[in-house]
Design a protein around this motif. Structure first.
Motif, PDB file in Angstrom:
ATOM      1  N   UNK A   1       1.034  -1.168  -0.392  1.00  0.00           N
ATOM      2  CA  UNK A   1      -0.152  -0.148  -0.028  1.00  0.00           C
ATOM      3  C   UNK A   1       1.082   0.738   0.058  1.00  0.00           C
ATOM      4  N   UNK A   2       0.352   1.794  -0.671  1.00  0.00           N
ATOM      5  CA  UNK A   2       1.262   3.420  -1.254  1.00  0.00           C
ATOM      6  C   UNK A   2       0.331   4.350  -0.201  1.00  0.00           C
ATOM      7  N   UNK A   3       1.246   5.234   0.251  1.00  0.00           N
ATOM      8  CA  UNK A   3       1.314   6.182   1.124  1.00  0.00           C
ATOM      9  C   UNK A   3       2.267   7.881   1.018  1.00  0.00           C
ATOM     10  N   UNK A   4       1.842   8.499  -0.324  1.00  0.00           N
ATOM     11  CA  UNK A   4       2.582   9.428  -0.608  1.00  0.00           C
ATOM     12  C   UNK A   4       1.710  10.640  -1.212  1.00  0.00           C
ATOM     13  N   UNK A   5       2.277  12.131  -0.636  1.00  0.00           N
ATOM     14  CA  UNK A   5       2.088  12.617  -2.090  1.00  0.00           C
ATOM     15  C   UNK A   5       3.246  13.276  -3.712  1.00  0.00           C
ATOM     16  N   UNK A   6       2.288  13.508  -4.579  1.00  0.00           N
ATOM     17  CA  UNK A   6       2.712  13.772  -5.690  1.00  0.00           C
ATOM     18  C   UNK A   6       1.398  15.079  -6.200  1.00  0.00           C
ATOM     19  N   UNK A   7       1.674  15.270  -7.918  1.00  0.00           N
ATOM     20  CA  UNK A   7       0.869  16.395  -8.362  1.00  0.00           C
ATOM     21  C   UNK A   7       0.747  15.617  -9.459  1.00  0.00           C
ATOM     22  N   UNK A   8      -0.770  16.243  -9.586  1.00  0.00           N
ATOM     23  CA  UNK A   8      -1.838  16.134 -10.337  1.00  0.00           C
ATOM     24  C   UNK A   8      -2.103  17.230 -11.722  1.00  0.00           C
ATOM     25  N   UNK A   9      -2.346  17.371 -12.621  1.00  0.00           N
ATOM     26  CA  UNK A   9      -2.107  18.412 -13.890  1.00  0.00           C
ATOM     27  C   UNK A   9      -4.024  17.704 -14.181  1.00  0.00           C
ATOM     28  N   UNK A  10      -4.579  18.991 -13.976  1.00  0.00           N
ATOM     29  CA  UNK A  10      -5.976  19.013 -14.443  1.00  0.00           C
ATOM     30  C   UNK A  10      -6.896  20.252 -14.019  1.00  0.00           C
ATOM     31  N   UNK A  11      -7.952  20.116 -15.238  1.00  0.00           N
ATOM     32  CA  UNK A  11      -8.628  21.578 -15.305  1.00  0.00           C
ATOM     33  C   UNK A  11      -7.524  22.518 -15.366  1.00  0.00           C
ATOM     34  N   UNK A  12      -6.142  22.605 -16.077  1.00  0.00           N
ATOM     35  CA  UNK A  12      -5.621  23.789 -15.995  1.00  0.00           C
ATOM     36  C   UNK A  12      -4.863  24.013 -14.931  1.00  0.00           C
ATOM     37  N   UNK A  13      -4.347  23.128 -13.967  1.00  0.00           N
ATOM     38  CA  UNK A  13      -3.823  23.105 -12.584  1.00  0.00           C
ATOM     39  C   UNK A  13      -3.801  22.175 -12.129  1.00  0.00           C
ATOM     40  N   UNK A  14      -2.279  22.415 -11.130  1.00  0.00           N
ATOM     41  CA  UNK A  14      -1.597  21.729 -10.697  1.00  0.00           C
ATOM     42  C   UNK A  14      -1.863  21.678  -9.575  1.00  0.00           C
ATOM     43  N   UNK A  15      -2.431  20.092  -9.219  1.00  0.00           N
ATOM     44  CA  UNK A  15      -2.480  19.994  -7.711  1.00  0.00           C
ATOM     45  C   UNK A  15      -1.990  19.080  -7.423  1.00  0.00           C
ATOM     46  N   UNK A  16      -2.002  19.272  -5.821  1.00  0.00           N
ATOM     47  CA  UNK A  16      -1.070  18.931  -4.889  1.00  0.00           C
ATOM     48  C   UNK A  16      -1.326  17.688  -4.105  1.00  0.00           C
ATOM     49  N   UNK A  17      -1.563  16.462  -4.041  1.00  0.00           N
ATOM     50  CA  UNK A  17      -3.017  15.237  -3.732  1.00  0.00           C
ATOM     51  C   UNK A  17      -1.770  14.349  -2.809  1.00  0.00           C
ATOM     52  N   UNK A  18      -3.295  13.232  -2.435  1.00  0.00           N
ATOM     53  CA  UNK A  18      -2.542  12.946  -0.879  1.00  0.00           C
ATOM     54  C   UNK A  18      -2.712  11.461  -1.377  1.00  0.00           C
ATOM     55  N   UNK A  19      -1.980  10.588  -1.210  1.00  0.00           N
ATOM     56  CA  UNK A  19      -2.636   9.028  -2.034  1.00  0.00           C
ATOM     57  C   UNK A  19      -2.415   7.931  -1.149  1.00  0.00           C
ATOM     58  N   UNK A  20      -3.809   7.098  -0.832  1.00  0.00           N
ATOM     59  CA  UNK A  20      -3.306   6.188  -0.263  1.00  0.00           C
ATOM     60  C   UNK A  20      -3.916   4.585  -0.800  1.00  0.00           C
ATOM     61  N   UNK A  21      -2.834   3.229  -0.813  1.00  0.00           N
ATOM     62  CA  UNK A  21      -3.511   2.421  -1.435  1.00  0.00           C
ATOM     63  C   UNK A  21      -3.038   2.308  -3.007  1.00  0.00           C
ATOM     64  N   UNK A  22      -3.602   0.930  -3.170  1.00  0.00           N
ATOM     65  CA  UNK A  22      -3.444   0.455  -4.876  1.00  0.00           C
ATOM     66  C   UNK A  22      -4.373  -0.178  -5.105  1.00  0.00           C
ATOM     67  N   UNK A  23      -6.012   0.386  -4.734  1.00  0.00           N
ATOM     68  CA  UNK A  23      -6.209  -0.695  -5.493  1.00  0.00           C
ATOM     69  C   UNK A  23      -7.142  -0.413  -6.939  1.00  0.00           C
ATOM     70  N   UNK A  24      -8.110  -1.229  -7.508  1.00  0.00           N
ATOM     71  CA  UNK A  24      -8.088  -0.797  -8.952  1.00  0.00           C
ATOM     72  C   UNK A  24      -9.366   0.581  -9.004  1.00  0.00           C
ATOM     73  N   UNK A  25     -10.034   0.729  -7.960  1.00  0.00           N
ATOM     74  CA  UNK A  25     -11.114   1.487  -7.864  1.00  0.00           C
ATOM     75  C   UNK A  25     -10.273   3.105  -7.324  1.00  0.00           C
ATOM     76  N   UNK A  26     -11.013   3.509  -7.744  1.00  0.00           N
ATOM     77  CA  UNK A  26      -9.984   5.380  -7.809  1.00  0.00           C
ATOM     78  C   UNK A  26     -11.105   5.949  -6.317  1.00  0.00           C
TER      79      UNK A  26
END
Length: 295
Positions: A1-26
């Motif tokens: 299981x992952x637990x980290x932060x990264x950046x996701x580009x969407x809708x013209x913005x860079x979003x900082x996100x926190x991520x938990x898990x590695x399952x098949x459903x978002x």
């Protein structure tokens, strides 16, 4: 299981996100005010254990996420962010499907996203803000008193100074008023205060409220008192969760929440919890969310 932060580009913005898990459903988890993405950790960890990958972005204008272009902090923009984030994450990471979990302003974003793209999320779970709140409030005069902070935030200059006073002491004041039984961890208030110290976050947070009230009042003058039944129905299956002791939004505003949905809907009141229900009763809330989103 992952637990980290990264950046996701969407809708013209860079979003900082926190991520938990590695399952098949978002599970896209959206925070509210005054808060940040870390507030979703207790729920995100339980979603990860249940087979989801839980991604919690800092909302537009909050902390490390970009400020909104042209200062657009409208509900429609928040909904567009949610749809775009899910699109990008599903495309990049190949999830089987996506569900949305939103608290407070995250719930508002969820209702907006469901109307913008009913097919994007297979289910949604919202907490602490009912659908059709902008129309329902007119039928509940007591809620105007509970929402004193909304009207106060319309005062330019004074609202900014008050929010920033004594290193954002107002955050803790609101938490105590809204969740009077919550013994919140010190590190949680420190995290949120640090987020609000970030340049632009406090101004963005106030704009959320100003861009909610301005069209509400304008529509009132143009069309008169709104009827909640005139609001377009939500076509995404929805679980609406309220804290029984919420000092921010009264439980009575959730009484007809299920009527806002054209799809399956369930309304749940959680005992011994206030506005921050997902942090006060994470096991109970997670069980409800996982059961509903897995049905």
């Amino acid at each position: 299981m992952t637990d980290h932060e990264r950046t996701v580009a969407a809708n013209g913005l860079d979003f900082a996100v926190r991520e938990h898990g590695d399952g098949d459903r978002l599970a896209l988890c959206l925070h509210g005010f005054p808060d940040d993405a870390g507030s979703m950790d207790p729920l995100a960890e339980r979603l990860a254990d249940a087979g989801f990958t839980a991604v919690a972005p800092y909302m537009r204008g909050y902390g490390p996420t970009d400020a909104a272009p042209e200062s657009d902090y409208s509900a429609r923009a928040l909904g567009a962010d949610a749809v775009a984030l899910a699109d990008r994450l599903v495309e990049d990471d190949g999830y089987d499907d996506a569900v949305l979990v939103g608290h407070d302003w995250g719930a508002v974003a969820g209702y907006s996203a469901a109307r913008l793209d009913p097919d994007r999320f297979s289910a949604m779970a919202t907490m602490a803000v009912p659908p059709r709140f902008g129309a329902a409030i007119w039928n509940h005069p007591t809620q105007f008193l509970r929402s004193w902070y909304v009207w106060f935030f319309q005062l330019p200059g004074l609202a900014e100074r008050t929010l920033r006073r004594d290193d954002f002491a107002m955050i803790e004041v609101l938490w105590n008023l809204w969740s009077p039984g919550w013994d919140y961890p010190e590190e949680r208030i420190e995290s949120v205060t640090e987020t609000f110290r970030t340049d632009g976050t406090a101004d963005a947070a106030l704009q959320y409220y100003r861009q909610f009230v301005n069209p509400l009042v304008s529509d009132l003058f143009r069309n008169g008192r709104p009827d909640p039944d005139d609001t377009s129905p939500i076509a995404v299956p929805g679980l609406v969760i309220a804290g029984a002791d919420d000092g921010c939004i009264g439980p009575e505003l959730f009484a007809d929440a299920g009527d806002a949905f054209a799809a399956d809907a369930r309304v749940v009141r959680i005992r011994d919890a206030g506005h921050f229900v997902h942090q006060e009763q994470p096991d109970v809330v997670a069980e409800e969310v996982i059961e509903f989103c897995s049905a």
